[in-house]
Design a protein around this motif. Structure first.
Motif, PDB file in Angstrom:
ATOM      1  N   TYR A  49       0.542  -1.097  -0.534  1.00 53.55           N
ATOM      2  CA  TYR A  49       0.157  -0.193   0.072  1.00 53.55           C
ATOM      3  C   TYR A  49       0.988   1.593  -0.177  1.00 53.55           C
ATOM      4  O   TYR A  49       1.782   1.505   0.562  1.00 53.55           O
ATOM      5  CB  TYR A  49      -0.495   0.175   1.498  1.00 53.55           C
ATOM      6  CG  TYR A  49      -2.394   0.425   1.024  1.00 53.55           C
ATOM      7  CD1 TYR A  49      -3.531   0.776   0.830  1.00 53.55           C
ATOM      8  CD2 TYR A  49      -1.836   2.627   1.496  1.00 53.55           C
ATOM      9  CE1 TYR A  49      -4.272   1.759   0.364  1.00 53.55           C
ATOM     10  CE2 TYR A  49      -2.498   3.338   2.272  1.00 53.55           C
ATOM     11  CZ  TYR A  49      -3.919   2.658   1.206  1.00 53.55           C
ATOM     12  OH  TYR A  49      -5.095   4.138   0.896  1.00 53.55           O
ATOM     13  N   HIS A 109       3.245   4.063   0.762  1.00 54.81           N
ATOM     14  CA  HIS A 109       3.630   4.774   2.246  1.00 54.81           C
ATOM     15  C   HIS A 109       5.035   5.240   1.190  1.00 54.81           C
ATOM     16  O   HIS A 109       5.577   4.955   0.400  1.00 54.81           O
ATOM     17  CB  HIS A 109       4.543   4.296   3.008  1.00 54.81           C
ATOM     18  CG  HIS A 109       4.702   3.103   2.375  1.00 54.81           C
ATOM     19  ND1 HIS A 109       6.188   3.027   2.568  1.00 54.81           N
ATOM     20  CD2 HIS A 109       4.688   1.579   2.300  1.00 54.81           C
ATOM     21  CE1 HIS A 109       6.902   2.014   2.456  1.00 54.81           C
ATOM     22  NE2 HIS A 109       6.127   0.884   2.117  1.00 54.81           N
ATOM     23  N   TRP A 135      -3.826   4.118   5.655  1.00 59.67           N
ATOM     24  CA  TRP A 135      -4.642   3.231   4.971  1.00 59.67           C
ATOM     25  C   TRP A 135      -5.609   3.287   6.140  1.00 59.67           C
ATOM     26  O   TRP A 135      -5.528   4.006   7.827  1.00 59.67           O
ATOM     27  CB  TRP A 135      -4.854   2.406   4.898  1.00 59.67           C
ATOM     28  CG  TRP A 135      -3.894   1.237   5.401  1.00 59.67           C
ATOM     29  CD1 TRP A 135      -2.781   0.753   5.350  1.00 59.67           C
ATOM     30  CD2 TRP A 135      -3.874   1.046   6.930  1.00 59.67           C
ATOM     31  NE1 TRP A 135      -1.730   0.546   6.254  1.00 59.67           N
ATOM     32  CE2 TRP A 135      -2.905   0.123   7.270  1.00 59.67           C
ATOM     33  CE3 TRP A 135      -4.769   0.531   7.863  1.00 59.67           C
ATOM     34  CZ2 TRP A 135      -2.149  -0.295   8.585  1.00 59.67           C
ATOM     35  CZ3 TRP A 135      -4.361  -0.239   9.261  1.00 59.67           C
ATOM     36  CH2 TRP A 135      -3.516  -0.729   9.583  1.00 59.67           C
ATOM     37  N   LYS A 167      -7.129  -1.567   2.789  1.00 60.32           N
ATOM     38  CA  LYS A 167      -5.673  -1.462   2.298  1.00 60.32           C
ATOM     39  C   LYS A 167      -5.099  -2.982   1.635  1.00 60.32           C
ATOM     40  O   LYS A 167      -5.044  -2.728   0.226  1.00 60.32           O
ATOM     41  CB  LYS A 167      -5.066  -1.740   3.316  1.00 60.32           C
ATOM     42  CG  LYS A 167      -3.660  -2.393   3.503  1.00 60.32           C
ATOM     43  CD  LYS A 167      -2.309  -2.450   4.511  1.00 60.32           C
ATOM     44  CE  LYS A 167      -1.637  -3.582   4.325  1.00 60.32           C
ATOM     45  NZ  LYS A 167      -0.890  -4.183   3.913  1.00 60.32           N
ATOM     46  N   TRP A 191      -7.257  -2.529  -1.524  1.00 62.57           N
ATOM     47  CA  TRP A 191      -6.558  -1.470  -2.899  1.00 62.57           C
ATOM     48  C   TRP A 191      -4.837  -2.605  -3.001  1.00 62.57           C
ATOM     49  O   TRP A 191      -5.042  -2.918  -4.852  1.00 62.57           O
ATOM     50  CB  TRP A 191      -6.105  -0.828  -1.837  1.00 62.57           C
ATOM     51  CG  TRP A 191      -4.970   0.010  -3.068  1.00 62.57           C
ATOM     52  CD1 TRP A 191      -5.279   1.370  -3.531  1.00 62.57           C
ATOM     53  CD2 TRP A 191      -3.585  -0.559  -2.995  1.00 62.57           C
ATOM     54  NE1 TRP A 191      -3.930   2.038  -4.699  1.00 62.57           N
ATOM     55  CE2 TRP A 191      -3.078   1.407  -4.760  1.00 62.57           C
ATOM     56  CE3 TRP A 191      -2.392  -0.686  -3.247  1.00 62.57           C
ATOM     57  CZ2 TRP A 191      -1.322   0.626  -4.757  1.00 62.57           C
ATOM     58  CZ3 TRP A 191      -0.957  -0.693  -3.271  1.00 62.57           C
ATOM     59  CH2 TRP A 191      -1.060  -0.077  -4.242  1.00 62.57           C
ATOM     60  N   GLN A 192      -5.255  -3.571  -2.963  1.00 60.41           N
ATOM     61  CA  GLN A 192      -3.691  -4.534  -2.724  1.00 60.41           C
ATOM     62  C   GLN A 192      -4.067  -5.348  -4.116  1.00 60.41           C
ATOM     63  O   GLN A 192      -3.493  -6.013  -5.060  1.00 60.41           O
ATOM     64  CB  GLN A 192      -3.588  -4.839  -1.788  1.00 60.41           C
ATOM     65  CG  GLN A 192      -1.984  -4.597  -0.483  1.00 60.41           C
ATOM     66  CD  GLN A 192      -1.675  -5.240  -0.160  1.00 60.41           C
ATOM     67  OE1 GLN A 192      -1.926  -5.546   1.129  1.00 60.41           O
ATOM     68  NE2 GLN A 192      -0.554  -5.065  -0.271  1.00 60.41           N
TER      69      GLN A 192
END
Lengths: 744, 177
Positions: A379, A381, A529, A535, A538-539
Motif C-alpha cells: 500500500y 507509503h 489506510w 488496504k 487496494w492491494q
C-alpha cells in the motif's frame, strides 16, 4: 544496570477473569451443537490461513448455530494443504478458546515495597509509554537501537513501524536458530535459497533422503502429504537419524548414525556416487563448477573411513548411495528445516546441496522444482529512511554471508561491549517466546536486563512476557484481518485471512497496535489506510482480484510467470553464483576464508554417564507456543525422555519414572520428565520433544509438564560462516532428585 | 449397503489429526475421544518395526454392544452403522463393558457416546471428518457392497487385517498392512 533489572512477573492479576471465562468455555464445549444448516457450503464459513505454525495453510472457519466458532477445515484450492489441515490447524480453535490468554494491556510498575507487578492499563497509556521510551532511545542512542524479534504475521506491521522510525534491526529466530545455514549453503551452491515452503517435488520423487528430518513428526503439512503420496507411488525413503523416527519406520533404509557425524556420511556418499560413475554426467558437465576438484577432494572418504566415524556399516552406505543413484534425477536429499546443530551446519548443508547437484535433482521432476511467487505491491507509503547503522553493524563485521539479521546477534548486541558502537536498548518481541527460542537462557536474560524498553506482543502469557515492561495482548488469527499470504509454490497464490469472530477480551490485532504507536511517533503517513479492508482491497485490485472475491474463495492460484516448473533438456541456465554455475566448489566461501568444500571435523563426545541431548517435534505441537492449547494438550500434554533399554537397565530406570536431566554445565531441568524406555533410540543419546517444561504458572495446562530442552542448551556451537547457533552439542545425565530439594 | 473403513498403516504417521477433527466436528468434550491412535513397536535396536493405526468403533456386523443394550438406544442405522440414541440411553454402561475395542465412553452429560462414522456428514454426501482431514490420506471410507467404492478397491488391492477377529464381532474397520 541494576535500575533496569527486571524481575520475572507472573501474570496473576488475571486469574479471576480466567476463571470466569474458563467456566464459560467448558460449558460451550460440552454442549452438543450441530452445525448450522447449509453444511460445508453454507454462508457461515469465513476464510483464514493458519497461524499455528509457519506453513500458513489456508482454510475455512465454521460457526455453529449459536454463532460460536466450532471448527476449522482446509481450503481445497490451497497448495499448502490441499484441503487438509494438520492436527495443529484443526486444533487452532483451542488457541481462540484458551482461557489463559492475555486479556488486556499490562505495564510493569514498582510498588512502595520495591516489588514489581503488572498493572492493567488502557491501550492509550500503553502506547504513550512505548512511544515516549522509543523517542528517548532515539535521542540518546539512535533509532537503530530499537530492535524487533518476530515470528508470524504481526512482524510485518511492527517491522514497517520500525523501518519508518529508522531501524532495520528486525530479526527472526527462524533464521539463526533454525533454517539460516541451509539458506546460506544453497545460496553458495545454487545462487538461491529455499525459503518456505521448500520447493520439493516430493509427490513425484522416487527416493526421499531424510537426514535428521523427521517428517510426519514435524508436521510440515504439504510435505507430509506428499511423502504419503510418494509412499503410494512406491518411492523409497532413506532416513538418517539416531532415533527410529516415524519416517524411519516408513523407510527402506534406516541409518542410525552416531550423532554429529553426518558430514562424514555425506562425503562418503559423494565419493561413492562419483567413483561408481553414478552421477548425472551431462548435468554436472553443463551446470556445475569444480567437479574435478571435488572428485580429488573426496577420495579419502571411503565407506570404511565413514564407518569408523558414523558407526554405519560400509555396505549400508554403499547400498543407500546406489538407491539414490537408481532414482536420480527423481531424488531429493532433503535440506531439512531446523538445521542449527553443531556449528558446521552451513558446511553440512553444502554437502547436501552438492549431493543433490551430482544426482541432478535441482530443477528436475521428483527433485527440486522452480518456485513461483506473486509480487504484491505494498500500500503506498513514503520511502523508509536509511538507517544510520544496519543489522550488519551489530554483528561487528562477522558472519558476512548471513542474508538476514541474526536474532542471537541482536540479543548479543544488547549486552554492552567495548567493541560495539551500538548497543540495542529497546526490544519489541512479537509472537516469539525468546526465553525458549534462543539458546543460552541466562544470556538472553542478561541482555533483557540491559534494556530500557521491552514490549511483548503475544496471545498467551509466555516466559518472555514475564520480563516485559509492556505486554500487548494480540487477538488470535481467528479474530483479525492480516496481510495477504503470498507464498511461493508450484503456482503463485494468495490467501485471505479475515476475522471469524470479534476479538475476545480486550485483545487487538497487531496492525492496529503498530499503526497507533506509529501515529504517536509522528509516522502515521506510513500507515495511510483508514481500515485494513481498504488496504487489502487496494492491494488485491493491483493483481486483478478484490476483497469481495477473496472473501468468497479464500485462496486464489494464479498462472506461473517465471517459465516452467522444471528445466527443459539442455536448457541454458544462469545461476546467481560468481561463476554462473552450480558451485560444487564454492568461490564465495573461499573468498571469505572458509573451506570451499565441506570438511568433516570431529565434535565433542559425551563424558561417561552423559548422553547426547537430541530434541525434535511432535505432530500436534508447534514449538512451545501450543503447549497450553486445550485441544492440542488433550492429545499430548507432556514430553518424555526417550532412553534405550540398555541405558535404562544400567541406571535402573523404569518406564514412566520421573527423573531430572542435568547437562554438562550443571544445569538441571526445572521439572522432572518421565522416562520412556524404548528400542527406538541409540544407547549414546536421549531424545525429548521440544516445547514443554513451561515455568509460567499462568499456563494452567502447560505449567510444570515435562522438561524444557531449551533450558538445557547452554553450550552453543556458533557457525562461523553465518552466525547460526548450533544447539546439539549438549549432553545430559539423569538425576533422581534435585539437589535443592535435598538441601531444603 | 454396508459402510466400512480401511486404514493404511503404511501411511499413517500417528499425528492424531483424526482425533482433533472428530472432537471439533462432533463436539466431543476435551478429555474424551471417539477415535485414537495406537503405536506398536516391535523388535530390538536396530531391527525395528512400528505399526501406527487410528482406531475407533468397528461398527461390527455382530455387535455385542447392540445386543446388550437394555433400552434399544444402541442400534444399527442404515448401512450397518452402530449408533446410540442419546435420549434413550440411561448410561448404564453395559455396552462399554461389552465392547472388545473399548470404543465407547461415558459422556459427562450422562449418556454413552462413540464414533458414528459421521452419519450426519454421510447423509450429506460427505466423508467422515477423520477421513477428510487426514494429511496422509491413509483412510478410505465407503460401501463394501459397491465394488467401485474406495474401501472395496483398497481391500481388493491390499493385504489387510481386522482387530481381535477371534471375538467374532465381524468388524467393519480394516487395517491395510
Amino acid at each position: 544496570m541494576s535500575n533496569t533489572r527486571r524481575d520475572f512477573i507472573k501474570i496473576t492479576s488475571l486469574s479471576a477473569a480466567g476463571l470466569v471465562f474458563g467456566g464459560h468455555y467448558v460449558h460451550s464445549a460440552m454442549q452438543s451443537k450441530r452445525l448450522a444448516l447449509g453444511g460445508d457450503a453454507g454462508p457461515s464459513r469465513t476464510p483464514t490461513y493458519c497461524e499455528v505454525c509457519f506453513w500458513q495453510c489456508a482454510g475455512w472457519v465454521y460457526k455453529n448455530e449459536d454463532g460460536k466458532i466450532q471448527k476449522i477445515t482446509g481450503n481445497n484450492d490451497d497448495q499448502n494443504c490441499n484441503g487438509r489441515l494438520c492436527p495443529r490447524g484443526t486444533g487452532g480453535v483451542g488457541m481462540y478458546y484458551d482461557e489463559d490468554r492475555l486479556k488486556t494491556p499490562l505495564m510493569r510498575v514498582k510498588g512502595a515495597d520495591g516489588k514489581q507487578t503488572f498493572k492493567e492499563v488502557s491501550w492509550d497509556e500503553a502506547f504513550d509509554f512505548i512511544a515516549e521510551k522509543m523517542q528517548k532511545i532515539k535521542e540518546e542512542h539512535g533509532a537503530e537501537c530499537t530492535a524487533l524479534f518476530t515470528h508470524g504475521s504481526g512482524g510485518k506491521y511492527w517491522g514497517d513501524m520500525l523501518k519508518a522510525f529508522g531501524s532495520n534491526n528486525i530479526a527472526a529466530p527462524s533464521y539463526s536458530q533454525c533454517r539460516g545455514p541451509r539458506e546460506v549453503a544453497f545460496i553458495a551452491t545454487y545462487g538461491e535459497g529455499l525459503n518456505s515452503p521448500e520447493p520439493l517435488d516430493i509427490r513425484d520423487t522416487r527416493c526421499l533422503v531424510l537426514i535428521g528430518s523427521h517428517l510426519g513428526e514435524n508436521m510440515h503439512n504439504g510435505q507430509v502429504q506428499e511423502m504419503s503420496d510418494a509412499i503410494d507411488n512406491g518411492a523409497s525413503i532413506i532416513t538418517v537419524d539416531p532415533r527410529y523416527s516415524t519416517a524411519a519406520s516408513k523407510s527402506k533404509f534406516w541409518l542410525p548414525i552416531k550423532p554429529a557425524t553426518d558430514i562424514a556420511l555425506l562425503l562418503s556418499w559423494i565419493r561413492e556416487i562419483i567413483n561408481n560413475d553414478w552421477y548425472d554426467k551431462a548435468y554436472v558437465e553443463k551446470y556445475t563448477y569444480g567437479f574435478d576438484e571435488l572428485k580429488n577432494y573426496v577420495q579419502p572418504f571411503t565407506p570404511e573411513w565413514a564407518y569408523g566415524i558414523t558407526t554405519l556399516k560400509p555396505h549400508h552406505i554403499r547400498e543407500s548411495a546406489r538407491e539414490m543413484a537408481n532414482a536420480a534425477p527423481s531424488v531429493i536429499v532433503h535440506p531439512g528445516r531446523h538445521v542449527t546443530w553443531y556449528g558446521d551446519d552451513t558446511q553440512r548443508l553444502r554437502a547436501v546441496a552438492i549431493l543433490n547437484a551430482l544426482l541432478g535433482s535441482w530443477g528436475r521432476r521428483g527433485g527440486y522444482y522452480i518456485p513461483d511467487k506473486l509480487s504484491l505491491p505494498d500500500y503506498p507509503h513514503p520511502e523508509f529512511p536509511q538507517p544510520k547503522r544496519t543489522w550488519r553493524d551489530v554483528t561487528n563485521g562477522k558472519y558476512k554471508l548471513a542474508d538476514l539479521a541474526l536474532a542471537s546477534g541482536v540479543c548479543d548486541a544488547t549486552i554492552p561491549s567495548p567493541d560495539m558502537d551500538c548497543n540495542i536498548k529497546g526490544w519489541i518481541v512479537n509472537g516469539t517466546n525468546l526465553i525458549m527460542t534462543l539458546p543460552d537462557q541466562q544470556k538472553t536474560i542478561d541482555a533483557i536486563n540491559n534494556l530500557e524498553l521491552l514490549v511483548v506482543v503475544d496471545t498467551m502469557p509466555m516466559e518472555i512476557t514475564g520480563y516485559a515492561d509492556v505486554v500487548l495482548p494480540e487477538c488470535t488469527y481467528l479474530e483479525r484481518w492480516d496481510d495477504l499470504r503470498v507464498a511461493p509454490g508450484r503456482n503463485p497464490s494468495i490467501a485471505l485471512r479475515m476475522p471469524a469472530a470479534e476479538p475476545k477480551y480486550n485483545s487487538k490485532p497487531a496492525y492496529w497496535m503498530a499503526k497507533e504507536v506509529a501515529k504517536r511517533l509522528g509516522l502515521g503517513e506510513y500507515f495511510a489506510w483508514e481500515t485494513f479492508e481498504e488496504k487489502l482491497d487496494w492491494q488485491l485490485k493491483q493483481v486483478g482480484s478484490s476483497l469481495e472475491e477473496m472473501k468468497r474463495i479464500g485462496v486464489k492460484n494464479l498462472p506461473r510467470e517465471y517459465g516452467n516448473l522444471f528445466y527443459a533438456e539442455n536448457e541454458e541456465v544462469d545461476f546467481y553464483t560468481n561463476t554462473g554455475k552450480i558451485e560444487l566448489y564454492s568461490t564465495a566461501l573461499e573468498a571469505e576464508g572458509f573451506d570451499p568444500f565441506p570438511v568433516y571435523t570431529p565434535h565433542m563426545e559425551p563424558p561417561e554417564g552423559y548422553y547426547h541431548l537430541n530434541y525434535g517435534r511432535a505432530p500436534m505441537h508447534t514449538f512451545s507456543r501450543t503447549a497450553n492449547n486445550p485441544n492440542l494438550t488433550d492429545l499430548m500434554d507432556e514430553n518424555a525422555v526417550w532412553v534405550n533399554p540398555k541405558v535404562a537397565k544400567e541406571w535402573g530406570l523404569q518406564n514412566g519414572q520421573p527423573v531430572y536431566l542435568q547437562n554438562q554445565d550443571g544445569v538441571v531441568s526445572e521439572f522432572p520428565v518421565k522416562v520412556r524406555v524404548t528400542e527406538r533410540i541409540r544407547f549414546d543419546s536421549v531424545y525429548i520433544v521440544h516445547g514443554f517444561g513451561h515455568a509460567d504458572k499462568k499456563l494452567s495446562r502447560a505449567y510444570g509438564k515435562g522438561a524444557s530442552d531449551s533450558q538445557l542448551i547452554t553450550r552453543v556451537l556458533m557457525d562461523p560462516i553465518m552466525g547460526g547457533t548450533g544447539m546439539r552439542g549438549n549432553f545430559v545425565t539423569f538425576l533422581f532428585e534435585k539437589e535443592s530439594e535435598v538441601q531444603s | 449397503m454396508r459402510y466400512a473403513m480401511a486404514i493404511d498403516t503404511k501411511k499413517c504417521v500417528g499425528c492424531s489429526d483424526c482425533v482433533v477433527a472428530c472432537q471439533t466436528e462432533n463436539n466431543v468434550p476435551i478429555g474424551y475421544c471417539r477415535d485414537w491412535v495406537v503405536e506398536i513397536t516391535d523388535g530390538t535396536y536396530p531391527q525395528l518395526e512400528i505399526e501406527i493405526r487410528s482406531e475407533r468403533c468397528n461398527h461390527c456386523e455382530n455387535s455385542p454392544c447392540v445386543r446388550c443394550c437394555p433400552t434399544g438406544a444402541s442400534h444399527y442405522e442404515d448401512g450397518g452403522i452402530v449408533t446410540v440414541t442419546h435420549n434413550k440411553c440411561i448410561g448404564c454402561g453395559a455396552c462399554i463393558v461389552s465392547c472388545p475395542y473399548d470404543a465407547r465412553y461415558s459422556h459427562p452429560e450422562g449418556y454413552v457416546d462413540k464414533c458414528t462414522f459421521c452419519l450426519h456428514r454421510i447423509k450429506k454426501g460427505q466423508q467422515p471428518a477423520c477421513v477428510e482431514v487426514c494429511p496422509t490420506k491413509c483412510m478410505y471410507f465407503g460401501d463394501l457392497d459397491d465394488p467401485n467404492s474406495d474401501v472395496s478397491k483398497m481391500l481388493k488391492k491390499r493385504k489387510y487385517k481386522t482387530l481381535i477377529p477371534e471375538a467374532g464381532t465381524k468388524p467393519h474397520v480394516y487395517y491395510l498392512i
